[in-house]
Motif scaffolding. Structure first.
Motif, short mmCIF file in Angstrom:
data_model
loop_
_atom_site.label_atom_id
_atom_site.label_comp_id
_atom_site.label_asym_id
_atom_site.label_seq_id
_atom_site.Cartn_x
_atom_site.Cartn_y
_atom_site.Cartn_z
N GLU A 55 0.97 -1.26 0.21
CA GLU A 55 -0.03 -0.09 0.00
C GLU A 55 0.89 1.15 -0.04
OE1 GLU A 55 -3.77 2.06 2.39
OE2 GLU A 55 -2.88 0.36 3.20
N THR A 56 1.71 1.25 0.79
CA THR A 56 2.87 2.38 0.99
C THR A 56 3.32 2.75 -0.61
OG1 THR A 56 3.31 2.19 3.15
CG2 THR A 56 5.06 3.09 1.68
N MET A 57 3.88 1.54 -1.03
CA MET A 57 4.46 1.71 -2.66
C MET A 57 3.47 2.30 -3.63
SD MET A 57 7.77 0.88 -2.19
CE MET A 57 8.11 0.96 -3.79
N LYS A 63 0.84 8.19 -6.37
CA LYS A 63 0.33 9.39 -6.09
C LYS A 63 1.34 10.38 -5.89
CE LYS A 63 -3.83 7.56 -5.99
NZ LYS A 63 -4.83 7.92 -7.15
N HIS A 64 2.42 10.11 -4.96
CA HIS A 64 3.33 11.20 -4.52
C HIS A 64 4.26 11.44 -5.67
CE1 HIS A 64 2.12 11.73 -0.50
NE2 HIS A 64 2.03 10.58 -0.43
N HIS A 65 4.81 10.41 -6.39
CA HIS A 65 5.84 10.58 -7.40
C HIS A 65 5.00 11.32 -8.68
CE1 HIS A 65 9.68 8.89 -9.61
NE2 HIS A 65 9.30 10.44 -9.97
N TRP A 200 10.47 11.37 4.46
CA TRP A 200 8.98 11.63 4.48
C TRP A 200 8.26 10.71 5.12
CZ3 TRP A 200 6.44 16.10 2.05
CH2 TRP A 200 7.33 17.29 1.46
N GLU A 201 7.45 11.15 6.09
CA GLU A 201 6.60 10.17 6.66
C GLU A 201 5.89 9.31 5.83
OE1 GLU A 201 4.19 12.40 9.47
OE2 GLU A 201 5.90 12.36 11.04
N HIS A 202 5.46 9.57 4.54
CA HIS A 202 4.69 8.99 3.74
C HIS A 202 5.49 7.59 3.16
CE1 HIS A 202 6.06 12.03 0.67
NE2 HIS A 202 6.84 10.66 0.12
N LEU A 206 2.72 3.88 7.33
CA LEU A 206 1.73 2.87 7.17
C LEU A 206 2.28 1.77 8.22
CD1 LEU A 206 0.15 2.97 3.81
CD2 LEU A 206 -0.52 4.14 6.23
N THR A 207 3.66 1.18 7.95
CA THR A 207 3.96 0.11 8.80
C THR A 207 4.94 0.47 9.91
OG1 THR A 207 4.58 -1.09 6.63
CG2 THR A 207 5.63 -1.76 8.70
#
Length: 240
Positions: A55-57, A63-65, A200-202, A206-207
């Motif tokens: 999910e983080t990936m 989204k971010h990149h 960055w926290e993102h 999540l983990t």
């Protein structure tokens, strides 16, 4: 006295933007070569689990990149003379850009370059230690690979807020550990990033929640040392 190759490279870097602007042919409207694109992940979203969850990936890459790339392209739309320049060169000459877009390119161009390197710096079944010239340089600079890891983690842990921790190649050809704020790139300071970890926290929340120390320690398990060792050798050869 003839210039050394290092001095010659310095002169070339210093004038690259001006020469490029003068010599580059006009870019046709709609030419896809002037658009920065989101690179695909070199592995599946879940390939780095359990160190980095799927999910983080998805969120981090898709989204971010992706947002960095979209915003960067939009900012450069009125400045066609700057489009199509390799992102590394654009960042090296950040202070030569029009003032109106410098901050946007710093944030979003930096984000694009930083993450493009970040994805390649990791791999399934990663970890271990570097080889070749990079292994030798790390031992000579930090005393040992274990000491390098300790200093790298400490720098990342002490860094306040968002940013990155880096292993860079300085203009003098030496290795150094540094950190940057937000999405700033070492390229803006004349350094070549070899390895970077996203603070960055993102990138980890999540983990690991607020346990950045655990993230920094676990991350070594996915570092792609074969790719990074090759990268270092290639970058170092330019300064030989």
């Amino acid at each position: 006295m003839p210039l050394t190759r290092r001095q010659t490279l310095g002169l070339l870097v210093g004038s690259a933007a001006t020469l490029w602007l003068r010599s580059r042919p006009a870019v046709a409207e709609g030419d896809p070569s002037d658009i920065y694109t989101l690179p695909p992940l070199p592995y599946d979203y879940d390939a780095l689990e359990p160190v980095i969850d799927a999910e983080t990936m998805h969120l981090h890459h898709d989204k971010h990149h992706a947002a960095y790339v979209k915003t960067l392209n939009k900012a450069l739309t009125p400045y066609r003379q700057w489009q199509g320049l390799p992102i590394e060169d654009l960042l090296r000459h950040i202070r030569q850009l029009p003032t109106a877009i410098q901050q946007t390119v710093r944030n979003h161009g930096g984000g694009h370059a930083n993450h493009s390197l970040f994805w390649q710096s990791m791999a399934p079944n990663g970890g271990g230690e570097p080889t070749g010239e990079l292994a030798t340089a790390i031992a000579a600079t930090f005393g040992s690979f274990a000491e390098f890891q300790t200093q790298f983690q400490q720098a990342g842990l002490k860094h306040f807020g968002s940013g990155w921790v880096w292993l860079v190649l300085t203009p003098q050809g030496n290795l150094a550990i540094t950190t940057t704020l937000n999405q700033d790139s070492p390229l803006m300071e004349g350094q070549v990033p070899i390895l970077g970890n996203d603070l960055w926290e993102h990138a980890y929340y999540l983990t690991y929640r607020n346990r950045r120390d655990q993230y920094l320690e676990a991350w070594w398990q996915v570092v792609n040392w074969p790719w990074l060792s090759d990268r270092y050798a290639q970058m170092r050869a330019l300064l030989a």
